[in-house]
Design an enzyme around this catalytic site. Structure first.
Site, PDB file in Angstrom:
ATOM      1  N   HIS A  67       1.154  -1.164   0.464  1.00 14.51           N
ATOM      2  CA  HIS A  67      -0.242  -0.157  -0.120  1.00 14.51           C
ATOM      3  C   HIS A  67       0.371   0.822  -0.290  1.00 14.51           C
ATOM      4  O   HIS A  67       2.279   1.379   0.138  1.00 14.51           O
ATOM      5  CB  HIS A  67      -0.806  -0.037   1.096  1.00 14.51           C
ATOM      6  CG  HIS A  67      -1.885  -0.950   1.142  1.00 14.51           C
ATOM      7  ND1 HIS A  67      -3.346  -0.817   2.082  1.00 14.51           N
ATOM      8  CD2 HIS A  67      -2.138  -1.955   0.033  1.00 14.51           C
ATOM      9  CE1 HIS A  67      -3.390  -1.782   1.536  1.00 14.51           C
ATOM     10  NE2 HIS A  67      -3.555  -2.704   0.359  1.00 14.51           N
ATOM     11  N   GLU A 114       0.524   3.659   1.823  1.00 16.31           N
ATOM     12  CA  GLU A 114       1.905   4.270   2.859  1.00 16.31           C
ATOM     13  C   GLU A 114       3.408   2.989   3.238  1.00 16.31           C
ATOM     14  O   GLU A 114       4.161   3.690   3.821  1.00 16.31           O
ATOM     15  CB  GLU A 114       0.793   3.787   4.657  1.00 16.31           C
ATOM     16  CG  GLU A 114      -0.520   5.012   4.148  1.00 16.31           C
ATOM     17  CD  GLU A 114      -1.815   4.091   3.971  1.00 16.31           C
ATOM     18  OE1 GLU A 114      -1.131   3.488   2.674  1.00 16.31           O
ATOM     19  OE2 GLU A 114      -2.401   4.486   4.205  1.00 16.31           O
ATOM     20  N   ALA A 121     -17.383   9.220 -31.856  1.00 17.65           N
ATOM     21  CA  ALA A 121     -16.627  10.490 -32.852  1.00 17.65           C
ATOM     22  C   ALA A 121     -17.688  10.357 -33.428  1.00 17.65           C
ATOM     23  O   ALA A 121     -18.734   9.707 -33.801  1.00 17.65           O
ATOM     24  CB  ALA A 121     -15.872   9.753 -33.315  1.00 17.65           C
ATOM     25  N   ARG A 171      -9.382   4.786 -23.432  1.00 17.21           N
ATOM     26  CA  ARG A 171      -8.956   3.077 -22.592  1.00 17.21           C
ATOM     27  C   ARG A 171      -8.450   2.677 -22.036  1.00 17.21           C
ATOM     28  O   ARG A 171      -8.748   1.495 -21.070  1.00 17.21           O
ATOM     29  CB  ARG A 171      -9.156   2.429 -24.343  1.00 17.21           C
ATOM     30  CG  ARG A 171     -10.026   2.314 -25.669  1.00 17.21           C
ATOM     31  CD  ARG A 171      -9.649   1.500 -26.212  1.00 17.21           C
ATOM     32  NE  ARG A 171     -10.226   1.564 -27.857  1.00 17.21           N
ATOM     33  CZ  ARG A 171     -10.280   1.788 -28.885  1.00 17.21           C
ATOM     34  NH1 ARG A 171      -8.518   1.066 -29.173  1.00 17.21           N
ATOM     35  NH2 ARG A 171     -10.688   1.755 -30.071  1.00 17.21           N
ATOM     36  N   GLU A 180     -18.332   1.860 -26.875  1.00 13.26           N
ATOM     37  CA  GLU A 180     -17.996   2.585 -27.847  1.00 13.26           C
ATOM     38  C   GLU A 180     -18.880   2.478 -28.874  1.00 13.26           C
ATOM     39  O   GLU A 180     -18.350   3.237 -29.979  1.00 13.26           O
ATOM     40  CB  GLU A 180     -16.428   2.149 -27.921  1.00 13.26           C
ATOM     41  CG  GLU A 180     -15.342   2.328 -27.061  1.00 13.26           C
ATOM     42  CD  GLU A 180     -13.861   2.110 -27.746  1.00 13.26           C
ATOM     43  OE1 GLU A 180     -13.606   2.470 -29.489  1.00 13.26           O
ATOM     44  OE2 GLU A 180     -12.318   2.271 -27.302  1.00 13.26           O
ATOM     45  N   GLY A 228     -22.599   0.875 -31.277  1.00 11.06           N
ATOM     46  CA  GLY A 228     -23.026   1.728 -31.806  1.00 11.06           C
ATOM     47  C   GLY A 228     -23.861   2.422 -31.410  1.00 11.06           C
ATOM     48  O   GLY A 228     -24.374   2.637 -30.491  1.00 11.06           O
TER      49      GLY A 228
HETATM   50 ZN   LIG Z   1      -3.335  -0.210   3.211  1.00 10.56          ZN
END
Ligand SMILES: [Zn+2]
Length: 366
Positions: free
Chosen positions: A55, A57, A163, A200, A297, A299
């Site tokens: 993590h 930290e 688009a 993406r 995406e 149609g």
């Molecule tokens: Zn943690």
């Protein structure tokens, strides 16, 4: 709570660090951590890269040099998300911070995980550490929007993308002219590709309908950038896609969504009938296949279905400089749209194409 300019500066840095995990961290949240000395110098930095890894930290503590370790008891820790207090794949960060016993801990956002909520912060307060929460909370909520949305709704975060030309057409060819194998019509220039691939790479999956797969046969990869390819979801309730379709061969962890009575191809099959509705589909994709976010995406019919059901969180569009006056209409943008408040770029040009980024008004109230 009034935050000092130094608090804001260090938490901003922690947010920037957290963003390094944007393409790899799911289903975990993005987390960044900055450790400063009593004098306010940065002595440690870390971020969470992917599930199973340390993590933020832990990484930040590891980055503190031997000569600076004596500063730790008087240090301040800036963490974008409340430190975990449960045994996951790694020991709890709250225990780690408790053992170091810094003077102060500044947290942007409380965690919504029921195993965590209040736990990490409460434990550290009890240990005598000054714990303050809410520094740049809205920014971190936005950064972790997919994670918080998943926890709240048990559905994927949905981004719609298309688009269109200046006159609002997706394709100069009509539905009748868009025949299987015809190939996609290049609406945007090659410069647009890197941005599309970045979009993406930030979501866990890309979804298209069977008609788009049959006519356009898009590649749906992220080859312009260095990032893992998202999963592909093929929405094929009528079971039209043959097992020989190229997308089944090239994609990994592909999910083929078919109506009951049809055979699924690819790595995973999901049975879903249109009459079951979009919510049912989203719940299945999240609950059965672990899809946390999806970029849709096309149609036109698939995009419109998500717009009509009001089941979308963001919309990203390209508007090409091209103009044509007939063909396949693009979906209508909803009446009320907002620009993402905590992003510096929400529109721009790439070559001769313009991109825009919108959010659903509900997202700003999340
Ligand atoms: Zn943690």
């Amino acid at each position: 709570m009034k935050w000092t300019p130094d608090d804001l500066r260090h938490m901003r840095r922690a947010i920037v660090l957290a963003e390094n995990g944007a393409r790899t961290v799911a289903p975990n949240p993005l987390v960044g951590c900055v450790i400063t000395s009593e004098a306010g110098e940065v002595i440690g930095e870390g971020w969470h890269e992917k599930p199973g890894n340390d993590h933020a930290e832990v990484k930040a503590l590891q980055s503190v040099s031997d000569s600076n370790r004596s500063m730790l008891p008087m240090s301040t820790w800036y963490v974008t998300l409340e430190p975990c207090n449960h045994m996951g794949r790694t020991p709890p960060c709250a225990a780690l911070i408790e053992s170091v016993r810094p003077r102060r801990l500044v947290i942007a956002c409380s965690d919504t995980n029921p195993n965590v909520q209040g736990g990490g912060a409460g434990r550290l307060r009890q240990a005598g550490i000054s714990v303050e929460t809410g520094c740049l909370q809205n920014e971190v909520q936005w950064q972790n929007r997919r994670f918080f949305w998943n926890a709240l709704h048990q559905r994927p975060w949905v981004v719609l993308k298309w688009a269109q030309c200046q006159n609002g057409y997706l394709d100069p060819r009509s539905s009748e002219e868009r025949t299987p194998g015809a190939g996609s019509f290049a609406l945007t220039g090659p410069e647009a590709r890197a941005i599309t691939h970045d979009w993406r790479s930030k979501e866990q999956a890309i979804a298209i309908g069977s008609n788009t797969a049959l006519v356009d046969n898009p590649r749906l990869d992220v080859r312009e950038i260095d990032a893992p390819s998202p999963r592909i979801i093929l929405l094929d309730p009528s079971g039209e896609l043959p097992a020989s379709h190229p997308l089944f061969k090239n994609a990994q962890n592909l999910i083929h969504v078919v109506g009951s009575g049809h055979a699924a191809h690819g790595d995973f099959g999901c049975t879903w009938d249109i009459h079951q509705g979009i919510d049912n589909l989203l719940t299945k994709l999240y609950g059965e296949f672990g899809v946390m976010s999806v970029l849709i995406e096309g149609g036109a019919a698939v995009l419109s279905a998500f717009l009509d059901a009001d089941r979308w969180n963001e919309i990203k569009t390209w508007t090409s400089a091209k103009q044509f006056h007939s063909g396949l209409k693009a979906p209508e943008l909803p009446q009320t749209l907002l620009a993402p408040a905590y992003e510096s770029n929400t529109e721009g040009m790439s070559g001769s194409d313009q991109w825009n980024w919108f959010i659903h008004p509900r997202v700003s109230k999340q």
